[in-house]
Design a protein around this motif. Structure first.
Motif, PDB file in Angstrom:
ATOM      1  N   ILE A   2       0.498  -1.162  -0.006  1.00 24.73           N
ATOM      2  CA  ILE A   2       0.311  -0.326   0.338  1.00 24.73           C
ATOM      3  C   ILE A   2       1.127   1.217   0.113  1.00 24.73           C
ATOM      4  N   LYS A   6       1.582   6.675  -6.796  1.00 23.18           N
ATOM      5  CA  LYS A   6       1.497   6.017  -7.995  1.00 23.18           C
ATOM      6  C   LYS A   6       2.493   5.852  -8.085  1.00 23.18           C
ATOM      7  N   TYR A  41      -1.226  10.339  -1.585  1.00 20.53           N
ATOM      8  CA  TYR A  41      -2.839   9.507  -1.556  1.00 20.53           C
ATOM      9  C   TYR A  41      -2.902   8.183  -0.397  1.00 20.53           C
ATOM     10  N   ILE A  43      -3.209   5.878   2.957  1.00 23.20           N
ATOM     11  CA  ILE A  43      -3.412   4.993   2.292  1.00 23.20           C
ATOM     12  C   ILE A  43      -4.285   3.844   2.843  1.00 23.20           C
ATOM     13  N   LYS A  88     -10.887   8.444   2.108  1.00 23.51           N
ATOM     14  CA  LYS A  88     -11.396   7.155   1.894  1.00 23.51           C
ATOM     15  C   LYS A  88      -9.482   7.069   1.819  1.00 23.51           C
ATOM     16  N   LYS A  89      -9.377   5.287   1.586  1.00 23.29           N
ATOM     17  CA  LYS A  89      -7.790   4.612   1.177  1.00 23.29           C
ATOM     18  C   LYS A  89      -8.002   5.229  -0.345  1.00 23.29           C
ATOM     19  N   GLY A  90      -6.505   6.218  -0.713  1.00 22.48           N
ATOM     20  CA  GLY A  90      -7.197   5.945  -2.352  1.00 22.48           C
ATOM     21  C   GLY A  90      -6.784   7.830  -2.761  1.00 22.48           C
ATOM     22  N   THR A  91      -7.634   8.436  -1.781  1.00 22.14           N
ATOM     23  CA  THR A  91      -7.920   9.449  -1.604  1.00 22.14           C
ATOM     24  C   THR A  91      -7.063  10.876  -1.484  1.00 22.14           C
ATOM     25  N   SER A 138       4.945   1.032  -6.789  1.00 24.22           N
ATOM     26  CA  SER A 138       3.621   0.958  -6.105  1.00 24.22           C
ATOM     27  C   SER A 138       2.929   0.308  -6.946  1.00 24.22           C
TER      28      SER A 138
END
Length: 198
Positions: A2, A6, A41, A43, A88-91, A138
């Motif tokens: 994670i 990116k 981002y 995690i 949220k994860k990835g925000t 990643s």
């Protein structure tokens, strides 16, 4: 793995003892430099606060997970979320920068236990990011820094929810939880049965 980035990144300073600005100190997190997308981002899911500390983290985000664990994303150039936001994860949280006490642009990511203590947790165990200087991607399929846990994860026996607990138990940093062992055996049996029926 994670990753807060990116694409490709370099770990420039792992968690552990180090000398910086002529002083020995314990580095509680991991310093990372993104090579492709400089966006940072989230995690994990949690509540995030945007904060500023002139002689420390600079512009940073403190994220509190549902269990009270805190994640710090430090030295950001800019922030992309509101001051007190459920994320949220990835925000996307912001852009890697050089604010605060730094020697160059990077992201310092750190994890701390519930409460106000400055004691750090090993974020590598949560993310699967190696705690070693070097270049990484990643896109790596490796979810865990523990090879046994990673194999169990790839087989679908260990899940995102309990991968950290298994790493801690197998490394001897946490007592073996019998409910986890039951769950593991149950999932192993189901996996074996599904393979036998194919």
């Amino acid at each position: 793995m994670i990753s807060p980035f990116k694409g490709n990144f370099t770990i420039t300073s792992p968690r552990g003892e180090r000398t910086i600005f002529g002083q020995k100190e314990f580095h509680g997190g991991i310093d990372m430099v993104a090579h492709d997308d400089k966006t940072v981002y989230a995690i994990a899911d949690g509540q995030a606060l945007s904060l500023y500390e002139k002689n420390g983290f600079g512009r940073y985000i403190r994220q509190t997970l549902d269990d009270g664990t805190r994640i710090y994303y430090a030295h950001l150039d800019s922030v992309a979320i509101g001051s007190n936001t459920r994320i949220k994860k990835g925000t996307p949280l912001g852009i890697m920068g050089a604010t605060g006490r730094v020697t160059g642009a990077h992201l310092h990511i750190e994890m701390r236990p519930k409460g106000t203590s400055k004691e750090s947790l090993d974020i590598s165990e949560y993310t699967g990011i190696p705690n070693v200087v070097g270049k990484y991607s990643s896109a790596s399929e490796k979810r865990s820094c523990d090879d046994t846990v990673n194999e169990l994860y790839e087989c679908g026996i260990v899940s995102d929810e309990n991968v950290l607990s298994w790493e801690l138990m197998l490394s001897g940093k946490a007592p073996i939880n019998r409910e986890y062992v039951r769950t593991l055996f149950d999932r192993c049996c189901k996996k074996i049965k599904s393979l036998q029926s194919e």
